[in-house]
Design an enzyme around this catalytic site. Structure first.
Site: not given
Ligand code: UD1
Length: 317
Positions: A174, A144, A38, A56
């Site tokens: 997305v 993942y 981010g 975190d």
């Protein structure tokens, strides 16, 4: 209902969700992000209207007081990317699985009303039937996919055994403004955008005929807000996709047309762990959550391209 927490709120999808919450008048929005993927600049225009905590999700002692008493926690923090999970299985396991457990635990102990979990379409793997429905058996193909699926299972049993309301949304590829194109693990549309603006051909892994249900970020955030409120959905899993399916070759065709350029792609070897086709059945999300995607692929790509061009101009000036 207006006290929210967004984990991963400085990410591309998380920051779009934060803006959507503020637009509908949220009183308090707490953002938790470790800034690994981010970026604080994703929250630039709303920075003075949120509480930002750089921490975190694996650190329970720091996390617990931040989620306590929230109406809804949106758990989007994760290390995305199929290839990254193959290159870094330990780190991605710790963040995506252990971190998710800590978030669920903190929500339950902190009396949170509902948790909405960002699950992934990768759970379906190479299941052959299309579109993919929530009742199909998952067939994860990468670490993942396993990590995200385990989070769903945990979310479900935190509801059935421990009484925390949870809803999982399987996000389908997305894309949109603010998706970072600069990492080796970046989502394909952001990579295509950068190549287009720089007038370079992109590299397509495989023959480019693999398909994805590319979903515009605002459609995903709208559905995520609906999942926070809908009655009778606790413990369930829903597809968060557009319901369409486009090949990479088609997407690159559309982008070239929008820009009026001809840049034939370079084809490379297929990527390990890659799913061949992906498309969401949106029936359950429409029925139970009132899902109504608004953006066609072409419209979403236009908006995304405008944003990348605008931000490229900002960098130059
Ligand atoms: C998967 C999940 C998605 C999740 C994402 C997290 C599926 C179907 N989808 O996306 O829900 O959000 O992980 O990261 O499992 N590609 C190129 N050139 C590039 C980059 C990618 O050809 O430069 C190809 C890939 O090989 C793949 C497709 O583009 O076939 C999409 O890749 P990517 O954007 O990384 O997403 P998925 O792995 O499909």
């Amino acid at each position: 209902m207006s006290h929210y927490v967004v984990t991963g709120g400085a990410g591309f999808i998380g920051s779009a969700l934060v803006r959507a919450l503020l637009e509908e008048g949220a009183r308090r929005v707490v953002v938790i992000d470790n800034l690994l993927t981010g970026k604080e600049e994703n929250l630039e225009e709303v920075r003075d209207r949120i509480e930002f905590h750089r921490t975190d999700i694996r650190w329970y002692e720091e996390l617990a007081p931040l989620v306590r008493g929230a109406d809804v926690v949106f758990h989007l923090a994760a290390i995305p990317s199929v290839p990254r999970s193959i290159a870094e299985p330990v780190l991605t396991h710790e963040v995506n699985m252990d971190g998710t457990f800590q978030v669920l635990r903190a929500c339950r102990e902190g009396g949170v009303r509902r948790l909405v979990y960002a699950a992934s379409s990768s759970a379906y793997g190479d299941a052959e039937t299309l579109p993919k429905t929530e009742t199909m058996a998952p067939r994860p193909l990468s670490p993942y996919a396993v990590q995200k699926l385990a989070g769903e299972y945990y979310a479900r049993v935190f509801y059935t055994c421990l009484g925390l309301e949870t809803v999982s949304l399987r996000y389908f590829n997305v894309y949109g403004p603010r998706q970072d194109p600069n990492s080796p693990y970046s989502g394909v549309i952001s990579v295509f955008m950068k190549a287009l603006i720089e007038r370079r051909p992109p590299t397509i892994f495989g023959d480019g005929e693999q398909t994805r249900d590319f979903t515009y970020v605002e459609d995903v955030t709208a559905l995520t807000l609906k999942a926070a409120r809908a009655p009778g959905v606790a413990g369930k899993v829903y597809n968060a996709g557009n319901g369409g399916r486009y090949s990479l070759n088609q997407v690159w065709e559309i982008l070239q047309r929008l820009e009026g350029v001809q840049l034939p792609p370079v084809y490379g070897p297929p990527r390990p762990g890659d799913v061949r086709h992906s498309q969401a059945d949106t029936t359950a999300a429409r029925r139970d959550l009132g899902h109504q995607p608004r953006f066609s692929l072409e419209e979403g790509l236009k908006r995304t391209l405008d944003w990348y061009k605008h931000s490229a101009r900002k960098v130059r000036s």
